[in-house]
Design an enzyme around this catalytic site. Structure first.
Site, mmCIF file in Angstrom:
data_model
loop_
_atom_site.group_PDB
_atom_site.id
_atom_site.type_symbol
_atom_site.label_atom_id
_atom_site.label_comp_id
_atom_site.label_asym_id
_atom_site.label_seq_id
_atom_site.Cartn_x
_atom_site.Cartn_y
_atom_site.Cartn_z
ATOM 1 N N LYS A 1 182.440 109.933 -20.347
ATOM 2 C CA LYS A 1 182.922 110.705 -18.707
ATOM 3 C C LYS A 1 184.320 110.133 -19.084
ATOM 4 O O LYS A 1 185.263 111.135 -18.848
ATOM 5 C CB LYS A 1 182.673 109.567 -17.691
ATOM 6 C CG LYS A 1 181.719 109.515 -17.112
ATOM 7 C CD LYS A 1 181.438 108.466 -15.662
ATOM 8 C CE LYS A 1 179.483 108.241 -15.662
ATOM 9 N NZ LYS A 1 179.467 106.951 -14.737
ATOM 10 N N LYS B 1 186.062 113.959 -18.202
ATOM 11 C CA LYS B 1 187.041 114.023 -17.045
ATOM 12 C C LYS B 1 188.195 113.967 -17.259
ATOM 13 O O LYS B 1 189.686 113.539 -16.571
ATOM 14 C CB LYS B 1 186.945 112.415 -15.978
ATOM 15 C CG LYS B 1 185.305 112.413 -15.284
ATOM 16 C CD LYS B 1 184.925 111.730 -13.999
ATOM 17 C CE LYS B 1 183.270 111.377 -13.928
ATOM 18 N NZ LYS B 1 183.177 111.691 -12.434
ATOM 19 N N LYS C 1 172.949 111.191 17.981
ATOM 20 C CA LYS C 1 171.769 110.578 17.559
ATOM 21 C C LYS C 1 170.783 111.026 16.921
ATOM 22 O O LYS C 1 169.621 111.289 18.331
ATOM 23 C CB LYS C 1 171.846 109.473 18.357
ATOM 24 C CG LYS C 1 170.609 108.227 17.760
ATOM 25 C CD LYS C 1 170.563 106.741 17.304
ATOM 26 C CE LYS C 1 169.351 106.047 16.932
ATOM 27 N NZ LYS C 1 168.506 104.943 18.489
ATOM 28 N N ASN D 1 177.164 103.130 -0.409
ATOM 29 C CA ASN D 1 176.686 102.453 -1.656
ATOM 30 C C ASN D 1 177.421 100.810 -1.153
ATOM 31 O O ASN D 1 178.189 99.919 -0.657
ATOM 32 C CB ASN D 1 177.292 102.794 -3.141
ATOM 33 C CG ASN D 1 178.322 102.973 -3.109
ATOM 34 O OD1 ASN D 1 179.341 101.704 -2.648
ATOM 35 N ND2 ASN D 1 179.396 104.370 -2.348
ATOM 36 N N PHE E 1 186.885 104.080 -14.088
ATOM 37 C CA PHE E 1 185.579 103.640 -14.150
ATOM 38 C C PHE E 1 184.369 103.871 -13.883
ATOM 39 O O PHE E 1 184.230 105.042 -13.555
ATOM 40 C CB PHE E 1 185.312 102.295 -12.771
ATOM 41 C CG PHE E 1 186.462 100.774 -12.919
ATOM 42 C CD1 PHE E 1 188.294 101.214 -12.473
ATOM 43 C CD2 PHE E 1 185.829 100.303 -12.924
ATOM 44 C CE1 PHE E 1 188.662 100.506 -12.943
ATOM 45 C CE2 PHE E 1 187.171 98.631 -13.249
ATOM 46 C CZ PHE E 1 187.878 98.910 -12.967
ATOM 47 N N ASP F 1 178.662 110.667 -4.757
ATOM 48 C CA ASP F 1 177.798 112.148 -5.344
ATOM 49 C C ASP F 1 177.680 112.952 -4.483
ATOM 50 O O ASP F 1 178.048 114.104 -4.800
ATOM 51 C CB ASP F 1 177.545 112.128 -6.270
ATOM 52 C CG ASP F 1 177.979 111.427 -7.433
ATOM 53 O OD1 ASP F 1 179.321 111.419 -7.839
ATOM 54 O OD2 ASP F 1 177.227 110.008 -8.728
#
Ligand code: CTP
Length: 402
Positions: free
Chosen positions: A337, A341, A289, A209, A323, A279
């Protein structure tokens, strides 16, 4: 806070030199002992006599103009200074300092000083955005130099944009608040995660990401500066730490980050999960490959473990901060969250808003604690945001919002 402090003011050549006169005067009024070094170009804009009169001290320009035979001026000044401030700092002096060039009185003294150095740049908007200048500023930041960002507005060169020397009052304010730092995290253990994770598909491909780790590294630096014993678990990033006390643990995958965080979690006081963890990961990792074939390629993905959630389930006194990177309804999703959490606080980040999110050097966040008390932090550098977040955490730990 600048009262009685020995401040070495380095003035380099730009039209903003006139503002350095007011800066000198204000520093002296606040009780600081100010000595000024000017570059030759700075002296083209304002006479050294002005700075001499305002600072009540001789002004230095030429390295070889030794005023006292028993002293070497640049070393003497470098040792005398408790704080060094370069204002205005041109692209040239920033470039010299970042590359170890010492070819005049100011650059030579700056290399020799052990003082904390603040740099207030002022230059044309395009110069400020030039990759060479950006690279040099980053290098200096990594070495622990502090930048006082220029303001945006009308520039003497006719352009409107970023590059105007920050106002003297604001420069002094930044230095004062920075000097007031207390090592309030002294004796505390802080565990921080940063950066992205990489989930391998085959030996040459992976999913990742846009996280660069900047926020997590800024938190680690700030926590170390506040006296904490810092462990930083980081995914693959280009960032480097400057503080020698930070213990770095490099990981690549979400699974490795899970293991590293759990390994160190137990004896921590504060745990901040700023990493952008994948995730999902490919269910199957190809050993060789994958060659392209006709038609589409479907990769089956499986869930990774939610590291933060798993820490929330086992926490025993650690102040746990997550975060939330959101693009829609940031506060609503962020608060969910926080509860789900079992966190003590969450830093909510609307990654779609201007100046916030991945890659950049600035951020805009909302810190929400367990009592749903919200602290907004307006657009600021990631380092300043990190300092604010740690201050909120310290406040809430003292108030036992846990
Ligand atoms: N996080 C984690 N492990 C994961 C995913 C996320 O520890 N596998 C942590 C992040 O480090 C961050 C927080 O959870 O501190 C929130 O991450 P975010 O990506 O905003 O949310 P998700 O929990 O992944 O939820 P969603 O994808 O629904 O937004």
């Amino acid at each position: 806070m600048v009262n009685q402090k020995n401040i070495l003011l380095g003035v380099s050549g730009g039209i903003a030199v006139y503002k350095a006169c007011a800066l000198t005067s204000k520093l002296v009024q606040k009780g600081a002992n100010v000595k000024v070094i000017m570059t030759e170009s700075a002296a083209e804009f304002v006479s050294p006599l002005t700075f001499q009169a305002l600072s009540r001290n001789p002004v230095y320009i030429d390295t070889f103009d030794e005023k006292h035979p028993d002293k070497i001026a640049h070393i003497d000044l470098a040792d005398w200074a408790e704080i060094a401030l370069i204002a205005p700092a041109t692209a040239n002096i920033i470039g010299k300092l970042a590359n170890g060039i010492a070819d005049d009185m100011l650059s030579t003294t700056l290399l020799a000083t052990q003082a904390e150095v603040y740099i207030a740049p002022a230059m044309n908007v395009h110069m400020y955005a030039h990759p060479a200048v950006i690279k040099n500023m980053k290098q200096l930041e990594q070495w622990g130099y502090h930048f006082i960002e220029p303001g945006a507005g009308y520039l003497a060169c006719g352009y409107v944009g970023k590059g105007r020397l920050e106002e003297p009052e604001s420069i002094i304010k930044v230095i004062e608040s920075h000097q007031q730092r207390e090592p309030f995290l002294s004796g505390k253990k802080v565990l921080i995660s940063a950066g992205p994770t990489r989930e391998q598909i085959d030996p040459v491909r992976f999913f990742t990401n846009r996280s660069t780790g900047k926020m997590g590294f800024a938190l680690a630096e700030a926590a170390a500066e506040y006296g904490a014993d810092v462990t930083l678990v980081t995914g693959p990033v280009a960032e480097k730490v400057t503080h020698s006390g930070i213990k770095i643990i490099d990981v690549t995958t979400a699974e490795q980050m899970y293991d590293a965080m759990h390994l160190h979690f137990k004896d921590q006081d504060i745990v901040i999960k700023s990493a952008a963890v994948a995730d999902y990961r490919p269910k199957h990792i190809y050993g060789e490959k994958m060659k392209k074939q006709d038609g589409n390629w479907h990769i089956e993905m499986e869930r990774t473990k939610d590291i933060l959630q798993s820490l929330g389930e086992i926490k025993s006194g650690q102040y746990l901060v997550g975060f939330a990177a959101e693009t829609t309804n940031p506060l609503e999703y962020g608060k969910k969250k926080l509860v789900k959490k079992n966190l003590d606080a969450i830093v909510i980040n609307d990654v779609s808003s201007e100046g916030a999110g991945f890659g950049g050097d600035t951020n805009v966040v909302t810190y929400v604690n367990k009592l749903m008390k919200q602290d907004e932090v307006a657009l600021a550098s990631k380092k300043e945001i990190a300092e604010k977040i740690l201050t909120f955490i310290d406040r809430d730990m003292k108030d036992e919002v846990q």
